[in-house]
Enzyme design. Structure first.
Site, PDB file in Angstrom:
ATOM      1  N   LYS A 243      -4.629  -8.604 -15.675  1.00 29.94           N
ATOM      2  CA  LYS A 243      -3.539  -8.154 -16.359  1.00 29.94           C
ATOM      3  C   LYS A 243      -3.577  -8.470 -18.005  1.00 29.94           C
ATOM      4  O   LYS A 243      -2.872  -7.432 -18.700  1.00 29.94           O
ATOM      5  CB  LYS A 243      -2.126  -8.578 -15.456  1.00 29.94           C
ATOM      6  CG  LYS A 243      -2.184  -8.103 -14.020  1.00 29.94           C
ATOM      7  CD  LYS A 243      -2.247  -6.328 -13.807  1.00 29.94           C
ATOM      8  CE  LYS A 243      -2.172  -6.090 -12.419  1.00 29.94           C
ATOM      9  NZ  LYS A 243      -1.917  -4.536 -12.530  1.00 29.94           N
TER      10      LYS A 243
ATOM     11  N   THR B 197       6.297  -2.629  -2.448  1.00 33.53           N
ATOM     12  CA  THR B 197       5.255  -1.671  -2.096  1.00 33.53           C
ATOM     13  C   THR B 197       4.361  -2.481  -0.945  1.00 33.53           C
ATOM     14  O   THR B 197       4.577  -3.626  -0.781  1.00 33.53           O
ATOM     15  CB  THR B 197       4.296  -1.328  -3.402  1.00 33.53           C
ATOM     16  OG1 THR B 197       3.323  -2.831  -3.605  1.00 33.53           O
ATOM     17  CG2 THR B 197       5.014  -1.143  -4.380  1.00 33.53           C
TER      18      THR B 197
ATOM     19  N   TYR C  89      -6.215 -11.820 -10.846  1.00 32.66           N
ATOM     20  CA  TYR C  89      -5.112 -10.863 -10.939  1.00 32.66           C
ATOM     21  C   TYR C  89      -4.531 -11.081 -12.425  1.00 32.66           C
ATOM     22  O   TYR C  89      -4.344 -10.213 -13.271  1.00 32.66           O
ATOM     23  CB  TYR C  89      -4.295 -10.972  -9.988  1.00 32.66           C
ATOM     24  CG  TYR C  89      -2.972 -10.141 -10.233  1.00 32.66           C
ATOM     25  CD1 TYR C  89      -2.945  -8.802  -9.594  1.00 32.66           C
ATOM     26  CD2 TYR C  89      -1.885 -10.436 -10.691  1.00 32.66           C
ATOM     27  CE1 TYR C  89      -2.121  -7.813  -9.620  1.00 32.66           C
ATOM     28  CE2 TYR C  89      -0.838  -9.635 -10.763  1.00 32.66           C
ATOM     29  CZ  TYR C  89      -0.803  -8.341 -10.492  1.00 32.66           C
ATOM     30  OH  TYR C  89      -0.019  -7.291 -10.397  1.00 32.66           O
TER      31      TYR C  89
ATOM     32  N   ASP D 126     -13.161   5.948  -5.944  1.00 30.65           N
ATOM     33  CA  ASP D 126     -13.155   4.819  -5.968  1.00 30.65           C
ATOM     34  C   ASP D 126     -13.180   4.382  -7.429  1.00 30.65           C
ATOM     35  O   ASP D 126     -14.124   4.669  -8.255  1.00 30.65           O
ATOM     36  CB  ASP D 126     -14.137   3.989  -5.310  1.00 30.65           C
ATOM     37  CG  ASP D 126     -14.186   2.447  -5.357  1.00 30.65           C
ATOM     38  OD1 ASP D 126     -13.600   1.790  -6.373  1.00 30.65           O
ATOM     39  OD2 ASP D 126     -14.778   1.630  -4.401  1.00 30.65           O
ATOM     40  N   VAL D 127     -12.440   3.830  -8.303  1.00 29.30           N
ATOM     41  CA  VAL D 127     -12.328   3.794  -9.640  1.00 29.30           C
ATOM     42  C   VAL D 127     -13.311   2.814 -10.104  1.00 29.30           C
ATOM     43  O   VAL D 127     -13.585   2.680 -11.347  1.00 29.30           O
ATOM     44  CB  VAL D 127     -10.860   3.636 -10.410  1.00 29.30           C
ATOM     45  CG1 VAL D 127      -9.938   4.659  -9.807  1.00 29.30           C
ATOM     46  CG2 VAL D 127     -10.264   2.117  -9.778  1.00 29.30           C
TER      47      VAL D 127
END
Length: 346
Positions: free
Chosen positions: A179, A211, A175, A83-84
């Site tokens: 970004k 995706t 989000y 898990d980053v």
């Protein structure tokens, strides 16, 4: 620490104790977020070139599936469940990857999650999770691998951002923040690394990509998410990342003119305002669904695969059509604004 089963080998033809056996022509690659979507497609694309891969993500089943596809494609792969958002686990991943591969030629940070909904209607914990994964997770990756690059004197860090790093995304405030933050982070790193010409920071900015991302997203709109027409194939983005291993470049834009994205700030906040209006319309008209946290806190069970599973030629609902038209109008107005400003400059 969330690094599990550190000595388990999956679909691997590598000998992790003898990195000197690495073929001279093999690119040595680490990919985080490798269990589905762009990360999975990129792993397979690298495998076709004979690359040696260390693949990391939260979902073991997805990783095993992608590693098998890499072996079938002619490459080799080992997997690690990571898990980053856990910096210590990412540091351990980098150390293991270096031991397995000998050196790391390219590290692709591809983890990306999202939550869709009006900012005040989404739990703050969900917004925080998006920032932790999309921004801090990539920073953890870079912090772990840059010392490796500096010791070996070369390396390529590929930072998956998106179109959303240039045009803000209403209904996806966290989000958008992640970004935009990634963009600034990359620019800062490039400035710090200017004395190291063989260490590269490469940003990738695709538009919508087909995706499982929408399926994995948390959704508080009450409207069913689906992709608009004209989405990119994940393989197209994967090919662009593989090309960076041969010819690194600061910015790679896929699916839209680079100039349009880079100069979008000149017309701000008009594109975001237009997108916001159409998101309002879409959220009222699209097919209904229950609220969900998606894969924010745990990976999807089973394998997610590379694509969304949504037929790319299917008819769109009225709500989705509005969303697509809204995006097109916003970009059209943006282009018109840029043209007007250019004309006034003469």
């Amino acid at each position: 620490m969330r690094l599990h089963e550190p000595t388990t080998h999956t679909a691997s033809t590598m000998n992790s104790t003898t990195p000197s056996t690495t073929p001279a022509s093999a690119t040595r690659v680490v990919i985080t977020g490798a269990s589905s979507g762009i990360g999975a497609a990129t792993a397979i694309a690298f495998a076709r070139t004979g690359a040696m891969l260390v693949l990391a993500a939260r979902g073991r089943e997805g990783l095993d599936d992608v590693a098998r596809r890499c072996r079938d494609a002619g490459g080799s792969a080992e997997v690690r469940v990571v898990d980053v958002t856990d910096a210590a686990a990412v540091g351990a991943l980098a150390a293991e990857a270096q031991e397995i591969l000998g050196e790391i030629d390219l590290w692709f940070s591809d983890v990306g999650i999202g939550v869709v909904g009006k900012f005040d209607e989404v739990p703050l914990a969900d917004h925080r999770r998006v920032i932790e994964a999309n921004l801090l997770g990539h920073m953890h990756d870079a912090h772990a691998v840059l010392p490796v690059f500096l010791r070996q004197g070369h390396g390529i860090w590929v930072n998956m951002i998106s179109f959303g790093g240039f045009v803000a995304s209403p209904y996806s405030a966290a989000y958008a923040a992640s970004k935009f933050g990634l963009r600034g982070f990359s620019e800062a790193l490039r400035a710090e690394l200017q004395a190291h010409p063989d260490i590269h920071v490469c940003d990738v900015y695709p538009t919508f990509v087909d995706t499982p991302g929408f399926r994995h997203a948390a959704n508080y709109t009450g409207a069913k998410l689906s992709y608009p027409p004209g989405t990119l194939a994940p393989e197209k983005v994967a090919d662009a990342v593989v090309a960076l291993a041969r010819q690194p470049r600061d910015t790679t834009v896929i699916g839209a003119p680079a100039a349009l994205m880079k100069f979008s700030e000149l017309a701000a906040p008009l594109p975001a305002l237009l997108l916001g209006r159409f998101m309002d319309s879409w959220s009222k008209r699209a097919d209904r669904t229950e609220n969900t946290t998606g894969a924010l806190y745990a990976p999807e069970r089973g394998t997610s695969g590379v694509h969304s599973g949504q037929p790319r030629t299917q008819p769109q609902t009225q709500g989705n059509t509005a969303l697509t038209v809204g995006a097109g109008l916003a970009l059209g107005v943006l282009g018109w604004q840029l043209l007007r400003r250019r004309e006034r400059s003469y």
